[in-house]
Design a protein around this motif. Structure first.
Motif, PDB file in Angstrom:
ATOM      1  N   ILE A   1      82.085   4.663  26.441  1.00  0.00           N
ATOM      2  CA  ILE A   1      82.772   3.570  27.945  1.00  0.00           C
ATOM      3  C   ILE A   1      84.121   3.273  27.351  1.00  0.00           C
ATOM      4  O   ILE A   1      85.179   3.542  28.212  1.00  0.00           O
ATOM      5  CB  ILE A   1      82.041   3.168  28.252  1.00  0.00           C
ATOM      6  CG1 ILE A   1      80.796   3.617  29.024  1.00  0.00           C
ATOM      7  CG2 ILE A   1      82.502   1.717  29.294  1.00  0.00           C
ATOM      8  CD1 ILE A   1      79.876   2.998  28.943  1.00  0.00           C
ATOM      9  N   ASP A   2      84.323   2.644  25.808  1.00  0.00           N
ATOM     10  CA  ASP A   2      85.510   2.557  25.449  1.00  0.00           C
ATOM     11  C   ASP A   2      85.882   2.732  25.255  1.00  0.00           C
ATOM     12  O   ASP A   2      87.878   3.264  25.160  1.00  0.00           O
ATOM     13  CB  ASP A   2      85.726   2.102  23.636  1.00  0.00           C
ATOM     14  CG  ASP A   2      83.934   0.570  24.324  1.00  0.00           C
ATOM     15  OD1 ASP A   2      83.745   0.047  25.007  1.00  0.00           O
ATOM     16  OD2 ASP A   2      83.662   0.625  22.830  1.00  0.00           O
ATOM     17  N   PHE A   3      86.557   4.652  25.227  1.00  0.00           N
ATOM     18  CA  PHE A   3      87.302   5.663  25.233  1.00  0.00           C
ATOM     19  C   PHE A   3      87.805   5.593  26.323  1.00  0.00           C
ATOM     20  O   PHE A   3      89.231   5.475  26.621  1.00  0.00           O
ATOM     21  CB  PHE A   3      86.758   6.819  24.434  1.00  0.00           C
ATOM     22  CG  PHE A   3      87.881   7.933  24.512  1.00  0.00           C
ATOM     23  CD1 PHE A   3      89.573   7.816  24.110  1.00  0.00           C
ATOM     24  CD2 PHE A   3      87.860   8.720  25.916  1.00  0.00           C
ATOM     25  CE1 PHE A   3      89.653   9.368  24.655  1.00  0.00           C
ATOM     26  CE2 PHE A   3      88.643  10.186  26.318  1.00  0.00           C
ATOM     27  CZ  PHE A   3      89.989  10.656  25.221  1.00  0.00           C
ATOM     28  N   MET A   4      87.540   5.769  27.750  1.00  0.00           N
ATOM     29  CA  MET A   4      87.819   5.605  28.779  1.00  0.00           C
ATOM     30  C   MET A   4      88.406   4.307  29.528  1.00  0.00           C
ATOM     31  O   MET A   4      89.074   4.266  30.826  1.00  0.00           O
ATOM     32  CB  MET A   4      86.440   6.453  29.796  1.00  0.00           C
ATOM     33  CG  MET A   4      85.995   7.497  29.472  1.00  0.00           C
ATOM     34  SD  MET A   4      84.719   8.756  30.592  1.00  0.00           S
ATOM     35  CE  MET A   4      85.695   8.111  32.508  1.00  0.00           C
ATOM     36  N   GLY A   5      88.179   3.390  29.128  1.00  0.00           N
ATOM     37  CA  GLY A   5      88.878   1.848  29.737  1.00  0.00           C
ATOM     38  C   GLY A   5      88.075   1.824  30.224  1.00  0.00           C
ATOM     39  O   GLY A   5      88.804   0.821  30.768  1.00  0.00           O
ATOM     40  N   LEU A   6      86.681   1.295  30.050  1.00  0.00           N
ATOM     41  CA  LEU A   6      85.772   1.192  30.979  1.00  0.00           C
ATOM     42  C   LEU A   6      85.409  -0.014  31.197  1.00  0.00           C
ATOM     43  O   LEU A   6      84.382  -0.718  32.044  1.00  0.00           O
ATOM     44  CB  LEU A   6      84.906   2.147  32.205  1.00  0.00           C
ATOM     45  CG  LEU A   6      85.445   3.505  32.680  1.00  0.00           C
ATOM     46  CD1 LEU A   6      84.009   4.160  32.097  1.00  0.00           C
ATOM     47  CD2 LEU A   6      86.033   3.343  33.405  1.00  0.00           C
ATOM     48  N   CYS A   7      85.835  -0.201  29.756  1.00  0.00           N
ATOM     49  CA  CYS A   7      84.193  -1.457  29.094  1.00  0.00           C
ATOM     50  C   CYS A   7      84.298  -2.909  30.159  1.00  0.00           C
ATOM     51  O   CYS A   7      86.092  -2.772  30.493  1.00  0.00           O
ATOM     52  CB  CYS A   7      84.522  -1.575  27.887  1.00  0.00           C
ATOM     53  SG  CYS A   7      83.279  -0.761  27.033  1.00  0.00           S
TER      54      CYS A   7
END
Length: 226
Positions: free
Chosen positions: A218-224
């Motif tokens: 989730i962090d990698f995708m920038g969804l946090c």
């Protein structure tokens, strides 16, 4: 996160215990004085005696500062009222326990972010709804050793415009995680992507990963959420 639970029956009590262990601040509302006493003395949560659909009680319980509300009352009609009030007070995450499937659409219209049927209710599903609101759906396999996530890709997501191969080669992408499904939009069929598949905003992916890597993905995708 400040989590407010409406209803301290078996489900509400177990959720409160698990959420406390995860470091959340938990408050509960129940009409039963003994349930409230048990919640305070045995579980260690803040408990308010009264109706979870009474605005005065909800305000006293801190609904305005809640990051999430869990509607775990016995009746769908009461849960629907709690969902409606939680939406009114601006609660970003509203998780509801549903007994009657006819309430699914009313719950959505009222503002529920996650609807969990009692026929499929597990503590993990509710916990995941609180911990990972960005995940549209999550399924467990091999006794919880593998997670399959359904994720929507918003315009600001870091993987928009990138190929599956490029994402897999990114050192920040969780090792061992695979993108196994891709749906360009709701009107197209889900397909198995190849390395050249470009991920577009508004699309949906299915990803397989380990439970301990969900947050990293989730962090990698920038969804946090901040």
């Amino acid at each position: 996160m400040y989590v407010l639970i409406g209803g301290m029956g078996g489900i509400g009590s177990n959720l409160a215990k698990n959420l406390l262990k995860m470091g959340h601040t938990v408050a509960a509302v129940d009409t039963d004085p003994q349930a409230c006493q048990y919640a305070r003395e045995k579980i260690g949560v803040i408990a308010f005696e009264g109706s979870a659909v009474n605005t005065s009680v909800l305000l006293e319980a801190g609904v305005r500062k809640a990051g999430a509300v869990i509607a775990a009352l016995q009746e769908d009609a009461l849960n629907l009222a709690l969902v409606t009030l939680s939406k009114h007070y601006g609660v970003p995450q509203i998780v509801v326990r549903m007994s009657d499937g006819d309430f699914a659409e009313p719950y959505r219209l009222a503002g529920a972010t996650h609807i969990i049927s009692t026929t499929e209710l597990t503590l993990n599903r509710v916990i995941n709804a609180i911990e990972y609101p960005q995940v549209d759906a999550m399924m467990h396999f091999e006794q919880g050793q593998i997670e399959v996530l359904k994720l929507s890709i918003p315009p600001n997501c870091s993987i928009v415009g990138r190929s599956v191969a490029a994402i897999a080669q990114d050192p920040r992408f969780p090792s061992g995680t695979l993108i196994i499904g891709y749906q360009a939009n709701a009107h197209e069929d889900l397909k198995i992507p190849n390395g050249n598949t470009l991920l577009e905003d508004g699309s949906t992916i299915l990803a397989v990963t380990k439970p301990e890597l969900v947050r990293q993905l989730i962090d990698f995708m920038g969804l946090c959420q901040s």
